[in-house]
Write a protein that holds these residues in place. Structure first.
Motif, PDB file in Angstrom:
ATOM      1  N   LEU A  75      14.861 -30.803 -33.415  1.00  0.00           N
ATOM      2  CA  LEU A  75      14.155 -30.032 -32.393  1.00  0.00           C
ATOM      3  C   LEU A  75      15.163 -29.235 -31.577  1.00  0.00           C
ATOM      4  CD1 LEU A  75      11.263 -29.639 -31.263  1.00  0.00           C
ATOM      5  CD2 LEU A  75      11.776 -31.476 -29.636  1.00  0.00           C
ATOM      6  N   ILE A  76      14.953 -27.902 -31.494  1.00  0.00           N
ATOM      7  CA  ILE A  76      15.934 -27.055 -30.806  1.00  0.00           C
ATOM      8  C   ILE A  76      15.343 -26.319 -29.598  1.00  0.00           C
ATOM      9  CG2 ILE A  76      17.298 -26.714 -32.893  1.00  0.00           C
ATOM     10  CD1 ILE A  76      16.022 -23.889 -33.080  1.00  0.00           C
ATOM     11  N   GLY A  77      14.060 -26.491 -29.300  1.00  0.00           N
ATOM     12  CA  GLY A  77      13.495 -25.788 -28.151  1.00  0.00           C
ATOM     13  C   GLY A  77      11.986 -25.868 -28.122  1.00  0.00           C
ATOM     14  N   THR A  78      11.394 -25.112 -27.190  1.00  0.00           N
ATOM     15  CA  THR A  78       9.948 -25.124 -26.975  1.00  0.00           C
ATOM     16  C   THR A  78       9.430 -23.697 -26.840  1.00  0.00           C
ATOM     17  OG1 THR A  78      10.037 -27.261 -25.837  1.00  0.00           O
ATOM     18  CG2 THR A  78       8.095 -25.875 -25.425  1.00  0.00           C
ATOM     19  N   SER A  79       8.252 -23.444 -27.408  1.00  0.00           N
ATOM     20  CA  SER A  79       7.558 -22.168 -27.240  1.00  0.00           C
ATOM     21  C   SER A  79       6.174 -22.463 -26.677  1.00  0.00           C
ATOM     22  CB  SER A  79       7.433 -21.426 -28.578  1.00  0.00           C
ATOM     23  OG  SER A  79       6.819 -20.175 -28.401  1.00  0.00           O
ATOM     24  N   ALA A  94      13.318 -27.156 -35.935  1.00  0.00           N
ATOM     25  CA  ALA A  94      11.920 -27.050 -35.511  1.00  0.00           C
ATOM     26  C   ALA A  94      11.868 -26.706 -34.034  1.00  0.00           C
ATOM     27  CB  ALA A  94      11.171 -28.363 -35.768  1.00  0.00           C
ATOM     28  N   VAL A  95      10.787 -26.074 -33.631  1.00  0.00           N
ATOM     29  CA  VAL A  95      10.561 -25.743 -32.225  1.00  0.00           C
ATOM     30  C   VAL A  95       9.197 -26.287 -31.824  1.00  0.00           C
ATOM     31  CG1 VAL A  95      10.040 -23.852 -30.619  1.00  0.00           C
ATOM     32  CG2 VAL A  95      12.038 -23.703 -32.111  1.00  0.00           C
ATOM     33  N   ARG A  96       9.163 -27.042 -30.734  1.00  0.00           N
ATOM     34  CA  ARG A  96       7.871 -27.513 -30.203  1.00  0.00           C
ATOM     35  C   ARG A  96       7.053 -26.289 -29.802  1.00  0.00           C
ATOM     36  NH1 ARG A  96       3.539 -30.162 -29.828  1.00  0.00           N
ATOM     37  NH2 ARG A  96       3.184 -31.696 -28.160  1.00  0.00           N
ATOM     38  N   ILE A  97       5.773 -26.242 -30.227  1.00  0.00           N
ATOM     39  CA  ILE A  97       4.954 -25.062 -29.964  1.00  0.00           C
ATOM     40  C   ILE A  97       3.562 -25.471 -29.529  1.00  0.00           C
ATOM     41  CG2 ILE A  97       4.009 -24.724 -32.307  1.00  0.00           C
ATOM     42  CD1 ILE A  97       4.682 -21.685 -31.913  1.00  0.00           C
ATOM     43  N   PHE A  98       2.968 -24.619 -28.713  1.00  0.00           N
ATOM     44  CA  PHE A  98       1.629 -24.890 -28.192  1.00  0.00           C
ATOM     45  C   PHE A  98       0.694 -23.733 -28.560  1.00  0.00           C
ATOM     46  CE2 PHE A  98       4.622 -27.236 -25.616  1.00  0.00           C
ATOM     47  CZ  PHE A  98       4.052 -28.498 -25.579  1.00  0.00           C
ATOM     48  N   THR A  99      -0.594 -24.023 -28.541  1.00  0.00           N
ATOM     49  CA  THR A  99      -1.597 -23.030 -28.953  1.00  0.00           C
ATOM     50  C   THR A  99      -1.441 -21.730 -28.165  1.00  0.00           C
ATOM     51  OG1 THR A  99      -3.148 -24.806 -29.502  1.00  0.00           O
ATOM     52  CG2 THR A  99      -4.067 -22.599 -29.185  1.00  0.00           C
ATOM     53  N   GLY A 100      -1.420 -20.614 -28.888  1.00  0.00           N
ATOM     54  CA  GLY A 100      -1.302 -19.293 -28.274  1.00  0.00           C
ATOM     55  C   GLY A 100       0.111 -18.835 -28.043  1.00  0.00           C
ATOM     56  N   ALA A 101       1.076 -19.701 -28.247  1.00  0.00           N
ATOM     57  CA  ALA A 101       2.481 -19.336 -28.005  1.00  0.00           C
ATOM     58  C   ALA A 101       3.043 -18.537 -29.178  1.00  0.00           C
ATOM     59  CB  ALA A 101       3.307 -20.591 -27.778  1.00  0.00           C
ATOM     60  N   PRO A 102       4.055 -17.688 -28.912  1.00  0.00           N
ATOM     61  CA  PRO A 102       4.684 -16.927 -29.994  1.00  0.00           C
ATOM     62  C   PRO A 102       5.371 -17.850 -31.003  1.00  0.00           C
ATOM     63  CG  PRO A 102       5.280 -16.023 -27.842  1.00  0.00           C
ATOM     64  CD  PRO A 102       4.609 -17.326 -27.591  1.00  0.00           C
ATOM     65  N   VAL A 103       5.186 -17.537 -32.288  1.00  0.00           N
ATOM     66  CA  VAL A 103       5.882 -18.265 -33.350  1.00  0.00           C
ATOM     67  C   VAL A 103       7.303 -17.707 -33.440  1.00  0.00           C
ATOM     68  CG1 VAL A 103       5.936 -18.772 -35.814  1.00  0.00           C
ATOM     69  CG2 VAL A 103       3.738 -18.675 -34.603  1.00  0.00           C
ATOM     70  N   GLY A 120      12.890 -38.608 -29.995  1.00  0.00           N
ATOM     71  CA  GLY A 120      13.980 -37.860 -29.378  1.00  0.00           C
ATOM     72  C   GLY A 120      13.958 -36.420 -29.849  1.00  0.00           C
ATOM     73  N   ASP A 121      15.087 -35.939 -30.394  1.00  0.00           N
ATOM     74  CA  ASP A 121      15.130 -34.553 -30.879  1.00  0.00           C
ATOM     75  C   ASP A 121      14.970 -34.466 -32.398  1.00  0.00           C
ATOM     76  OD1 ASP A 121      17.531 -35.620 -31.669  1.00  0.00           O
ATOM     77  OD2 ASP A 121      18.779 -34.009 -30.864  1.00  0.00           O
ATOM     78  N   ILE A 122      14.406 -35.522 -32.985  1.00  0.00           N
ATOM     79  CA  ILE A 122      14.148 -35.542 -34.426  1.00  0.00           C
ATOM     80  C   ILE A 122      12.625 -35.544 -34.656  1.00  0.00           C
ATOM     81  CG2 ILE A 122      14.421 -36.778 -36.611  1.00  0.00           C
ATOM     82  CD1 ILE A 122      16.982 -35.538 -35.537  1.00  0.00           C
TER      83      ILE A 122
END
Length: 410
Positions: A75-79, A94-103, A120-122
């Protein structure tokens, strides 16, 4: 000019044909445009969505990394919506992402959170990812420059939302047609007044004002005019002074000794189009023009007035706003609840209640009492059951046509 009974369809066609052009356009803020009619097409000023967006909560990943169950990603960040991840996803990331966020750039799949195990970050892949699934491509909804709404459309909630999403803060719409409404008759008093023993409370003007406002008009209430040429002509002049687009008179449109409206209009220069329609209720319907002003004279009986308002006044108001479907057939199929005798030479719009069952046509049951003075019958009716001129006797279960009466119309 014709003085004979004319069919309903012909009468409506003549009314609409007498409207040479829609009223002028004006530009108003989007927030004030509900119920208005577009005067110009609306195009998108932006693309929607403007970027590839996630349709689910989860993790933005590369298909090459997440197409195998058990794979582990870092895991390297969040969108998030409004807070996109500006970097690029590389191999094994991988990047944590939420509905409607930019890919994020580099991602071509979404590992939904139900199919992932995070420690953790895995992030571990518990269900193989499909390429591009759960990604809404840029422009999926619409693209910049695309025409989304066309002139003549009425702006309801869904169309306003579309115009807003398209980036249009203002819209060109037709101004509200000015509709002057005049009740006539010595027998009428305003609601709240105490009528004499030989008077009644005026109700038609309120009904026609509601119908006209619902159709998009600006209402000008001319009150009640007595059965007197001077009072009528004064009211007509007031309608012209306020530059009404449509004058609707209520009562006095026939030719009895106390029916003075048509004669008073003639003295003012009315160009009579027709009067008397092969219609029940509403035979003594009058149509014409007084200079630039369209005139529709409705019968005095309240049910006749309201039915004719639905059939002729509402389409005229829609046509004044440039609605290309102003004269469209609003009827729908139904089934008769009981036997009916053969009809005579007039189209009959019978007040009826409806029985509704899922998956079935409505069953229309006409009221036994159809007198055009009876507002209580109209008040509980849910539809107008249409019978064509000279229609043969019908039996329960036969097909028929109805116009629904809902709260938006009455």
């Amino acid at each position: 000019m014709s003085t004979g009974l004319i069919p309903v369809a012909e009468a409506l066609a003549r009314v609409l044909a007498s409207i040479p052009a829609p009223v002028e356009a004006e530009t108003i803020p989007l927030a004030r445009a509900a119920g208005r009619t577009l005067a110009a097409d609306v195009a998108a000023s932006r693309t929607q969505p403007p970027f590839p967006a996630s349709a689910m909560d989860g993790y933005a990943v590369r298909f090459a990394d997440a197409s195998v169950v058990g794979a582990s990603l870092r895991l390297i960040g969040t969108s998030a919506a409004g807070h996109g991840f500006s970097g690029r996803i590389g191999p094994g990331e991988a990047v944590r992402i939420f509905t409607g966020a930019p890919v994020p750039e580099g991602a071509d799949g979404i590992l939904i959170q139900e199919d992932a195990q995070a420690e953790g970050d895995i992030v571990r892949v518990m269900e193989a990812v499909e390429r591009d699934r759960f990604i809404r491509r840029a422009g999926l909804d619409f693209t910049a420059g695309e025409t989304l709404l066309v002139a003549g459309m009425t702006l309801d909630a869904r169309r306003l939302a579309l115009a807003a999403a398209a980036g249009q803060p203002e819209l060109s719409v037709r101004r509200r047609p000015r509709v002057a409404i005049l009740a006539t008759g010595d027998e009428l008093v305003e609601p709240g007044a105490v009528p004499a023993w030989d008077q009644i409370v005026a109700s038609n003007s309120l009904a026609l004002a509601a119908l006209s406002a619902e159709a998009g008009a600006e209402i000008i209430d001319l009150g009640i005019a007595a059965d007197d040429h001077g009072a009528l002509e004064d009211a007509f002049r007031r309608a012209r002074e306020v530059r009404a687009d449509l004058l609707v008179t209520l009562g006095g449109a026939s030719v009895g000794d106390h029916d003075l409206v048509q004669a008073a209009l003639a003295r003012e220069g009315l160009e009579l189009g027709f009067w008397r329609v092969a219609l029940r209720p509403g035979k003594p319907l009058m149509h014409g023009r007084l200079g630039d002003m369209l005139v529709i004279g409705l019968p005095g009986n309240p049910v006749s007035s309201i039915v004719c308002g639905l059939l002729f006044v509402v389409p005229a108001i829609r046509a004044l706003q440039g609605d290309p479907q102003a004269g469209a057939d609003r009827s729908e199929p139904a089934t008769l609840a009981r036997d009916l005798p053969a009809n005579d030479g007039r189209a009959d719009y019978m007040r009826a209640t409806l029985a509704l069952e899922p998956g079935c046509l409505p069953v229309a049951d006409p009221e036994k009492r159809q007198d055009s003075s009876m507002l209580a019958v109209l008040g509980r009716a849910e539809a107008l059951l249409i019978r064509a001129p000279h229609e043969k006797a019908a039996t329960a279960g036969d097909p028929c046509r109805i116009i629904r009466l809902d709260r938006r119309l009455l």
